[in-house]
Design a protein around this motif. Structure first.
Motif, PDB file in Angstrom:
ATOM      1  N   LEU A  39     -20.554  83.791 -51.192  1.00 28.33           N
ATOM      2  CA  LEU A  39     -19.429  83.775 -50.828  1.00 28.33           C
ATOM      3  C   LEU A  39     -19.303  82.863 -49.672  1.00 28.33           C
ATOM      4  O   LEU A  39     -19.779  83.262 -48.705  1.00 28.33           O
ATOM      5  N   GLY A  40     -18.139  81.967 -49.829  1.00 24.07           N
ATOM      6  CA  GLY A  40     -17.950  81.109 -48.605  1.00 24.07           C
ATOM      7  C   GLY A  40     -17.672  79.721 -48.942  1.00 24.07           C
ATOM      8  O   GLY A  40     -17.849  79.246 -50.129  1.00 24.07           O
ATOM      9  N   ASN A  41     -16.952  78.975 -47.877  1.00 21.31           N
ATOM     10  CA  ASN A  41     -16.390  77.562 -48.299  1.00 21.31           C
ATOM     11  C   ASN A  41     -17.059  76.519 -47.192  1.00 21.31           C
ATOM     12  O   ASN A  41     -16.544  75.501 -47.211  1.00 21.31           O
ATOM     13  N   ASP A  42     -18.114  77.075 -46.509  1.00 21.90           N
ATOM     14  CA  ASP A  42     -18.459  75.964 -45.398  1.00 21.90           C
ATOM     15  C   ASP A  42     -19.772  75.475 -45.932  1.00 21.90           C
ATOM     16  O   ASP A  42     -20.877  76.183 -46.305  1.00 21.90           O
ATOM     17  N   ALA A  43     -19.548  74.076 -46.467  1.00 23.89           N
ATOM     18  CA  ALA A  43     -20.651  73.305 -46.876  1.00 23.89           C
ATOM     19  C   ALA A  43     -22.308  73.434 -46.083  1.00 23.89           C
ATOM     20  O   ALA A  43     -23.164  73.436 -46.723  1.00 23.89           O
ATOM     21  N   ARG A  44     -22.162  73.655 -44.905  1.00 25.02           N
ATOM     22  CA  ARG A  44     -22.975  73.632 -43.984  1.00 25.02           C
ATOM     23  C   ARG A  44     -23.980  74.841 -44.228  1.00 25.02           C
ATOM     24  O   ARG A  44     -25.355  74.650 -43.795  1.00 25.02           O
ATOM     25  N   THR A  45     -23.387  75.953 -44.621  1.00 27.53           N
ATOM     26  CA  THR A  45     -24.231  77.058 -45.069  1.00 27.53           C
ATOM     27  C   THR A  45     -24.481  77.331 -46.263  1.00 27.53           C
ATOM     28  O   THR A  45     -25.446  77.787 -46.881  1.00 27.53           O
ATOM     29  N   LEU A  58     -33.956  80.588 -58.999  1.00 29.15           N
ATOM     30  CA  LEU A  58     -32.844  81.681 -59.153  1.00 29.15           C
ATOM     31  C   LEU A  58     -31.643  80.764 -59.684  1.00 29.15           C
ATOM     32  O   LEU A  58     -31.334  79.815 -59.267  1.00 29.15           O
ATOM     33  N   LYS A  59     -30.742  81.625 -60.319  1.00 24.68           N
ATOM     34  CA  LYS A  59     -29.422  81.164 -60.672  1.00 24.68           C
ATOM     35  C   LYS A  59     -28.268  81.621 -59.934  1.00 24.68           C
ATOM     36  O   LYS A  59     -28.279  82.661 -59.262  1.00 24.68           O
ATOM     37  N   VAL A  60     -27.737  80.617 -59.271  1.00 23.22           N
ATOM     38  CA  VAL A  60     -26.681  80.763 -58.027  1.00 23.22           C
ATOM     39  C   VAL A  60     -25.357  80.473 -58.684  1.00 23.22           C
ATOM     40  O   VAL A  60     -24.918  79.649 -59.372  1.00 23.22           O
ATOM     41  N   GLN A  61     -24.254  81.301 -58.305  1.00 22.26           N
ATOM     42  CA  GLN A  61     -22.889  81.116 -58.526  1.00 22.26           C
ATOM     43  C   GLN A  61     -22.210  81.195 -57.156  1.00 22.26           C
ATOM     44  O   GLN A  61     -22.529  81.737 -56.089  1.00 22.26           O
ATOM     45  N   LEU A  62     -20.797  80.720 -57.120  1.00 19.26           N
ATOM     46  CA  LEU A  62     -20.208  80.566 -55.752  1.00 19.26           C
ATOM     47  C   LEU A  62     -18.935  81.179 -56.148  1.00 19.26           C
ATOM     48  O   LEU A  62     -18.164  80.662 -57.101  1.00 19.26           O
ATOM     49  N   ASN A  63     -18.128  81.618 -55.137  1.00 25.71           N
ATOM     50  CA  ASN A  63     -16.920  82.210 -55.007  1.00 25.71           C
ATOM     51  C   ASN A  63     -16.354  81.917 -53.747  1.00 25.71           C
ATOM     52  O   ASN A  63     -17.035  82.058 -52.727  1.00 25.71           O
ATOM     53  N   TRP A  64     -14.867  82.156 -53.804  1.00 29.24           N
ATOM     54  CA  TRP A  64     -14.235  82.124 -52.322  1.00 29.24           C
ATOM     55  C   TRP A  64     -14.601  80.788 -51.580  1.00 29.24           C
ATOM     56  O   TRP A  64     -14.969  80.815 -50.382  1.00 29.24           O
ATOM     57  N   PHE A  65     -14.599  79.610 -52.209  1.00 30.68           N
ATOM     58  CA  PHE A  65     -15.077  78.481 -51.673  1.00 30.68           C
ATOM     59  C   PHE A  65     -13.947  77.358 -51.427  1.00 30.68           C
ATOM     60  O   PHE A  65     -14.109  76.156 -51.021  1.00 30.68           O
ATOM     61  N   ASP A  66     -12.605  77.587 -51.666  1.00 27.36           N
ATOM     62  CA  ASP A  66     -11.743  76.985 -51.495  1.00 27.36           C
ATOM     63  C   ASP A  66     -11.600  75.470 -52.190  1.00 27.36           C
ATOM     64  O   ASP A  66     -11.113  74.457 -51.434  1.00 27.36           O
ATOM     65  N   ASN A  67     -12.401  75.193 -53.141  1.00 27.25           N
ATOM     66  CA  ASN A  67     -12.296  73.976 -54.055  1.00 27.25           C
ATOM     67  C   ASN A  67     -13.102  73.233 -53.263  1.00 27.25           C
ATOM     68  O   ASN A  67     -12.543  71.752 -53.132  1.00 27.25           O
ATOM     69  N   ASN A  68     -14.154  73.458 -52.269  1.00 24.61           N
ATOM     70  CA  ASN A  68     -14.721  72.489 -51.566  1.00 24.61           C
ATOM     71  C   ASN A  68     -15.547  71.364 -52.347  1.00 24.61           C
ATOM     72  O   ASN A  68     -16.237  71.767 -53.269  1.00 24.61           O
ATOM     73  N   PRO A  69     -15.232  70.154 -52.431  1.00 24.77           N
ATOM     74  CA  PRO A  69     -15.831  69.133 -53.509  1.00 24.77           C
ATOM     75  C   PRO A  69     -17.141  68.910 -53.266  1.00 24.77           C
ATOM     76  O   PRO A  69     -18.027  68.820 -54.212  1.00 24.77           O
TER      77      PRO A  69
END
Length: 435
Positions: A39-45, A58-69
């Motif tokens: 969960l998060g939108n800062d590409a640095r982390t 491991l399988k990774v999914q992402l949410n709450w990322f504000d459509n960061n390209p």
């Protein structure tokens, strides 16, 4: 004691689980096929966490990322969900999150931003107990996400901190004229407004300037802190039940007050700073990752603790390039495995955020740092012309690591290059359109 800020604006509803504790992680070993939700939108982390775990199969999914390209194009993120973190409507936000967790067989949730951590902290009793939640327990979260409580903890442990006071409005500064004679920083008690946006510290040359340019958009109470002259350094760590498992220290070579750093270097651990960090972790019975942020005066060796980040930090790519894979160690700890932590890390490793550091060096080169308080308190540290040339030469000769570059995941880096090149193109287009 001051309550955690911000408070969710509506009640989430009856509690489903009241006994969650992250100080006893991994009651059962998770399968390697288990899905992880970041969960998060800062590409640095987000990006280094996703890459670290993805490389382990491991399988990774992402949410709450504000459509960061930059995040949408990483090969290590299998699914990008389109939900948003809305702290104004926590019940609906939590319902969508839990539906996402159930529908996608999520076993581990890793928040990477202050906003995500605060929301999960407020909602942790509603999250099913079989989910591995990547954050420390409630008492520790209350302290590390509130700068005033962090200061109280430091005083109780006899850890040096700058002079500071809690203020609610500019009129109160008149009463503090005898305490603060030089530069001051004005900080929100929490670095997030509860949604995805961050709230930054602002640096002023003196109290009068702070009073005159009071940031109306920041709701009080705020922390007024004396500016401590020195170099910004951080000790990043992974701890379990108050015991330090692994730590690394870095210094900021290029920094902006309140906005982090653009260029950093790994350095040997300072035993005094390490001792202070251990005291804090032990007192909080802390489990998880984080960073203790210090300022160190290189001339006399004096130092102060500024704050604690109770999550993955913005310079995480540096730690990984120095040989410490914090995201993977943390996942191992959460699911009950024993982290395979090395005994040491590489010193002298440097890593930079390309786009932001180019901006930093450009401002240094044209002398914009001579008026450090001209842009919302956005102050840069100063370097000599020789140092600036040396740092630029290291970039041109490919001696340093870049936050977003990775041979096995090139598309985010190419997206960053596109953003770097598009900025001057837009300026040129605007200039010629005015002819």
């Amino acid at each position: 004691m001051t309550a955690l800020i911000p408070k969710l604006t509506e009640d989430i509803g009856p509690s489903a689980n009241l006994s969650r504790s992250t100080n006893n992680p991994g009651s059962s070993i998770a399968k390697r096929s288990g899905q992880i939700l970041i969960l998060g939108n800062d590409a640095r982390t987000v990006l280094p966490v996703a890459r670290s775990l993805g490389r382990q199969g491991l399988k990774v999914q992402l949410n709450w990322f504000d459509n960061n390209p930059l995040l949408k194009c990483s090969r290590f993120i299998s699914i990008c969900h389109t939900d948003v973190l809305d702290a104004q409507h926590p019940a609906e936000t939590l319902a969508r999150l839990l539906a996402c967790v159930e529908q996608n067989s999520i076993e581990t949730i890793l928040p990477t931003s202050d906003a995500a951590c605060i929301f999960l902290h407020q909602s942790r009793s509603k999250i099913p107990l079989h989910i591995h939640l990547g954050m420390s327990d409630s008492a520790a979260c209350e302290t590390v996400f509130n700068k005033n409580l962090t200061a109280e903890l430091a005083r109780a442990l006899s850890i040096a901190i700058p002079a500071q006071e809690i203020v609610n409005n500019p009129q109160e500064l008149d009463l503090l004229a005898n305490q603060f004679s030089g530069q001051v920083a004005l900080k929100p008690l929490c670095s997030s407004d509860g949604n995805s946006s961050k709230q930054f510290a602002t640096l002023y040359p003196d109290l009068k300037s702070c009073q005159k340019n009071w940031p109306e958009k920041l709701a009080g109470p705020l922390q007024l802190q004396e500016y401590f002259e020195g170099e910004a350094q951080g000790i990043v760590f992974l701890a379990s039940s108050g015991n330090l498992m692994v730590a690394m220290q870095h210094r900021r070579l290029h920094e902006t007050s309140g906005h982090g750093s653009t260029y950093r270097e790994s350095i040997p651990l300072n035993q005094e700073l390490l001792s202070a960090t251990k005291k804090i972790l032990k007192e909080l019975n802390y489990t998880g990752v984080g960073m203790c942020e210090f300022r160190v005066n290189p001339e006399n060796g004096k130092w102060v603790l500024l704050e604690i980040n109770g999550r993955f930090w913005g310079s995480l790519p540096l730690a990984i390039n120095a040989g410490l894979d914090f995201p993977y160690y943390y996942w191992q700890l959460l699911v009950g495995e024993t982290p395979d932590v090395p005994e040491c890390y590489q010193h002298g490793v440097r890593c930079r955020n390309l786009r932001q550091d180019l901006r930093w060096m450009w401002r240094q080169g044209i002398g914009k740092h001579s008026d450090p308080y001209g842009t919302n308190g956005w102050k840069m540290n100063s370097v000599s012309r020789f140092e600036l040339f040396s740092h630029a030469l290291r970039l041109l000769t490919l001696q340093d690591h870049l936050d977003y570059y990775s041979r096995d995941d090139l598309r985010p880096f190419l997206q960053e290059i596109k953003a770097v090149l598009s900025a001057p193109c837009r300026r040129l287009k605007k200039k010629f359109s005015n002819w």
